[in-house]
Design an enzyme around this catalytic site. Structure first.
Site, PDB file in Angstrom:
ATOM      1  N   GLY A 192     104.928 -38.948  71.638  1.00  0.00           N
ATOM      2  CA  GLY A 192     103.488 -38.800  71.838  1.00  0.00           C
ATOM      3  C   GLY A 192     103.018 -37.363  71.649  1.00  0.00           C
ATOM      4  O   GLY A 192     101.975 -37.114  71.032  1.00  0.00           O
ATOM      5  N   SER A 193     103.786 -36.413  72.159  1.00  0.00           N
ATOM      6  CA  SER A 193     103.370 -35.010  72.065  1.00  0.00           C
ATOM      7  C   SER A 193     103.283 -34.587  70.598  1.00  0.00           C
ATOM      8  O   SER A 193     102.324 -33.931  70.188  1.00  0.00           O
ATOM      9  CB  SER A 193     104.354 -34.100  72.800  1.00  0.00           C
ATOM     10  OG  SER A 193     104.390 -34.446  74.160  1.00  0.00           O
TER      11      SER A 193
ATOM     12  N   ASN B 248      96.531 -40.827  81.890  1.00  0.00           N
ATOM     13  CA  ASN B 248      97.876 -41.046  82.426  1.00  0.00           C
ATOM     14  C   ASN B 248      97.969 -40.830  83.925  1.00  0.00           C
ATOM     15  O   ASN B 248      98.891 -41.320  84.566  1.00  0.00           O
ATOM     16  CB  ASN B 248      98.890 -40.151  81.708  1.00  0.00           C
ATOM     17  CG  ASN B 248      98.413 -38.725  81.577  1.00  0.00           C
ATOM     18  OD1 ASN B 248      97.348 -38.458  81.019  1.00  0.00           O
ATOM     19  ND2 ASN B 248      99.178 -37.788  82.099  1.00  0.00           N
TER      20      ASN B 248
ATOM     21  N   CYS C 233     103.555 -29.502  90.261  1.00  0.00           N
ATOM     22  CA  CYS C 233     104.789 -28.856  90.712  1.00  0.00           C
ATOM     23  C   CYS C 233     105.974 -29.177  89.815  1.00  0.00           C
ATOM     24  O   CYS C 233     106.785 -28.324  89.518  1.00  0.00           O
ATOM     25  CB  CYS C 233     105.156 -29.311  92.107  1.00  0.00           C
ATOM     26  SG  CYS C 233     104.314 -28.368  93.339  1.00  0.00           S
TER      27      CYS C 233
ATOM     28  N   SER D   2     103.754 -43.588  71.958  1.00  0.00           N
ATOM     29  CA  SER D   2     105.122 -43.177  72.251  1.00  0.00           C
ATOM     30  C   SER D   2     105.920 -44.355  72.794  1.00  0.00           C
ATOM     31  O   SER D   2     105.462 -45.053  73.706  1.00  0.00           O
ATOM     32  CB  SER D   2     105.091 -42.053  73.293  1.00  0.00           C
ATOM     33  OG  SER D   2     106.401 -41.641  73.593  1.00  0.00           O
ATOM     34  N   ALA D   3     107.114 -44.576  72.240  1.00  0.00           N
ATOM     35  CA  ALA D   3     107.877 -45.785  72.576  1.00  0.00           C
ATOM     36  C   ALA D   3     108.294 -45.844  74.050  1.00  0.00           C
ATOM     37  O   ALA D   3     108.302 -46.910  74.654  1.00  0.00           O
ATOM     38  CB  ALA D   3     109.120 -45.867  71.687  1.00  0.00           C
ATOM     39  N   HIS D   4     108.643 -44.684  74.620  1.00  0.00           N
ATOM     40  CA  HIS D   4     109.237 -44.740  75.963  1.00  0.00           C
ATOM     41  C   HIS D   4     108.233 -45.077  77.066  1.00  0.00           C
ATOM     42  O   HIS D   4     108.609 -45.298  78.206  1.00  0.00           O
ATOM     43  CB  HIS D   4     110.010 -43.453  76.283  1.00  0.00           C
ATOM     44  CG  HIS D   4     109.164 -42.270  76.649  1.00  0.00           C
ATOM     45  ND1 HIS D   4     108.983 -41.884  77.965  1.00  0.00           N
ATOM     46  CD2 HIS D   4     108.473 -41.389  75.906  1.00  0.00           C
ATOM     47  CE1 HIS D   4     108.225 -40.792  77.995  1.00  0.00           C
ATOM     48  NE2 HIS D   4     107.904 -40.472  76.747  1.00  0.00           N
TER      49      HIS D   4
ATOM     50  N   GLN E  39      99.241 -44.143  76.883  1.00  0.00           N
ATOM     51  CA  GLN E  39      99.278 -45.003  78.066  1.00  0.00           C
ATOM     52  C   GLN E  39      98.709 -46.396  77.802  1.00  0.00           C
ATOM     53  O   GLN E  39      99.058 -47.345  78.490  1.00  0.00           O
ATOM     54  CB  GLN E  39      98.490 -44.364  79.225  1.00  0.00           C
ATOM     55  CG  GLN E  39      99.125 -43.121  79.809  1.00  0.00           C
ATOM     56  CD  GLN E  39     100.439 -43.402  80.535  1.00  0.00           C
ATOM     57  OE1 GLN E  39     100.661 -44.505  81.060  1.00  0.00           O
ATOM     58  NE2 GLN E  39     101.307 -42.412  80.582  1.00  0.00           N
TER      59      GLN E  39
ATOM     60  N   THR F 278     115.453 -37.074  58.212  1.00  0.00           N
ATOM     61  CA  THR F 278     116.060 -38.400  58.235  1.00  0.00           C
ATOM     62  C   THR F 278     115.521 -39.177  59.430  1.00  0.00           C
ATOM     63  O   THR F 278     115.474 -38.667  60.543  1.00  0.00           O
ATOM     64  CB  THR F 278     117.598 -38.278  58.320  1.00  0.00           C
ATOM     65  OG1 THR F 278     118.029 -37.514  57.200  1.00  0.00           O
ATOM     66  CG2 THR F 278     118.259 -39.632  58.307  1.00  0.00           C
TER      67      THR F 278
HETATM   68  C1  LIG Z   1     103.571 -39.323  78.066  1.00  0.00           C
HETATM   69  C2  LIG Z   1     102.297 -38.962  77.405  1.00  0.00           C
HETATM   70  C3  LIG Z   1     102.272 -38.132  76.280  1.00  0.00           C
HETATM   71  C4  LIG Z   1     103.517 -37.505  75.728  1.00  0.00           C
HETATM   72  O1  LIG Z   1     104.365 -38.411  75.121  1.00  0.00           O
HETATM   73  P1  LIG Z   1     105.910 -38.015  74.857  1.00  0.00           P
HETATM   74  O2  LIG Z   1     106.434 -39.114  74.041  1.00  0.00           O
HETATM   75  O3  LIG Z   1     106.550 -37.920  76.196  1.00  0.00           O
HETATM   76  O4  LIG Z   1     105.886 -36.719  74.126  1.00  0.00           O
HETATM   77  C5  LIG Z   1     101.053 -37.867  75.686  1.00  0.00           C
HETATM   78  N1  LIG Z   1      99.921 -38.384  76.175  1.00  0.00           N
HETATM   79  C6  LIG Z   1      99.900 -39.187  77.240  1.00  0.00           C
HETATM   80  C7  LIG Z   1      98.600 -39.753  77.714  1.00  0.00           C
HETATM   81  C8  LIG Z   1     101.078 -39.497  77.904  1.00  0.00           C
HETATM   82  O5  LIG Z   1     101.053 -40.274  78.981  1.00  0.00           O
END
Ligand SMILES: *Cc1c(COP(=O)(O)O)cnc(C)c1O
Length: 391
Positions: free
Chosen positions: A69-70, A149, A323, A197-199, A177, A235
């Protein structure tokens, strides 16, 4: 253990892991090669790309895989700035974006771009009139997150897309999100770029995508080979991409039933906390809210202390102070919705999954009640408050 931090990351679904495994050991070929081993990898990437495109009502060639995502947020904003700076150097975003968007905008400000950071109301919603008023002839991009988020608020994306389109301005949304939690159709919503973002949806870490509408002039993000239509070299993360495809297929297939269950759990948890714990405030919009987000501020309490005590009870959650990222600053999102520093510090985010149960939430509430009581009993501020106002 009770896991209530699904906005931070999610557990990879078993079917996702299963889909990925052969691509580490059996089908390990480089997709750019011409022999059939590489072809297996290439086919798998195409299939994942198509699954994801279909989920968004997009074309396969509009999906570009990234490392998360970043990276997608960085790419969308920096490359738009570079490609369209001839037209103008003004960007509009909001005060509640993820740092991947905010810090990218701040970086561009140092390069001479101007950024308007829109305010949000007490529930975290932007004001569409304020958005319209912020648009200038040199505005090249509007970037507003689909859903926040921290507080789960879902922004009026269709209306923002409409406004951007009417003014001929590109619209990017950070949907990290939202994707997989709410239905998203990029044409209907007039989205030009979308990050995911997949995770965050039961897929693997370190893989994401940026949707880029055909016709959007956008620069390459990583220079090198011809992967991702020469726009993002390197790759491909084949197992990651396969896992992402499987995660999206699963997320879309299960969305209705899964989110229905999450909403029930979410509302149950909100109701119990509101009725059983004094001096608390629900953060985020009650209706325009992600199905799995619960965020409360508890007065007279430090969120960090709460997290540590919850952890001792086997409960994983998150707090509204930053924090964890090494600073004591309260969350910019909670400040933007008007909370005072002490309210922002006393906040707790619990993000659910369909695997949570009512029994788990009962356990959480009972422990939370005891923890809040215990921490307040040690708080001089609370003591003062009770002396003046009674309990
Ligand atoms: C987690 C998150 C990201 C970052 O995604 P990553 O895959 O961890 O780099 C960006 N935007 C939002 C709103 C997120 O919740």
């Amino acid at each position: 253990m009770i896991y209530l931090d699904n906005a931070a990351t999610t557990k990879a679904a078993p079917e996702v892991v299963e889909a990925m495994l052969p691509y580490f050991t059996e089908h390990y070929g480089n997709p750019s090669t011409i022999y059939s081993l590489g072809n297996e990898s290439k086919k798998a990437i195409s299939q994942a790309r198509k699954t994801i495109a279909d989920a968004l009502g997009a074309k396969a060639e509009e999906i570009y895989f990234t490392a998360g995502g970043s990276e997608s947020d960085n790419w969308a904003i920096k490359a738009t700035a570079e490609a369209y700076e001839g037209k103008g150097r003004h960007i509009i975003t909001t005060k509640i974006e993820h740092h991947a968007v905010l810090h990218t905008c701040q970086y561009l400000e140092k390069k001479g771009f101007e950024v308007t950071y829109l305010d949000v109301d007490e529930n975290g919603l932007i004001d569409l009139e304020e958005l319209k008023a912020a648009i200038r002839p040199d505005t090249i991009l509007i970037s507003v997150m689909f859903a926040n988020n921290e507080i789960g608020t879902i922004e009026p994306i269709a209306q923002i897309g409409q406004i951007a389109r009417e003014h001929g301005i590109l619209f990017h949304t950070d949907a990290v999100q939202a994707f997989g939690q709410v239905p998203i159709q990029v044409d209907e919503l007039k989205i030009d770029m979308l990050s995911s973002s997949a995770h965050k949806l039961n897929g693997p870490k370190g893989v994401g995508f940026l949707y880029i509408r055909k016709g959007v002039k956008i620069r390459s993000f990583v220079h090198g080979g011809a992967q991702e239509r020469s726009r993002r070299a390197g790759t491909e993360n084949v197992p990651g991409i396969v896992g992402f495809g499987a995660a999206v297929e699963r997320a879309i297939r299960t969305m209705e039933e899964r989110t229905k269950k999450e909403i029930e759990l979410r509302d149950y948890l909100i109701h119990r906390i509101e009725t059983e714990i004094d001096h608390c405030r629900l953060n985020g919009d009650r209706v325009k809210r992600l199905p799995n987000n619960v965020n409360f501020s508890f007065l007279f309490i430090e969120g960090e202390s709460m997290l540590i005590m919850l952890d001792m009870k086997g409960i994983c959650a998150s707090s509204g102070s930053a924090c964890t990222s090494g600073s004591l600053d309260p969350s910019h999102v909670l400040l933007a919705i008007g909370l005072k520093h002490e309210q922002a510090h006393g906040s707790l985010r619990m993000t659910l999954s369909e695997e949570n149960t009512k029994e788990e939430l009962d356990y959480v509430v009972e422990n939370l009640k005891a923890i809040v009581e215990r921490l307040r009993s040690m708080s001089p501020l609370y003591e003062d408050f009770v002396k003046k106002n009674g309990k």
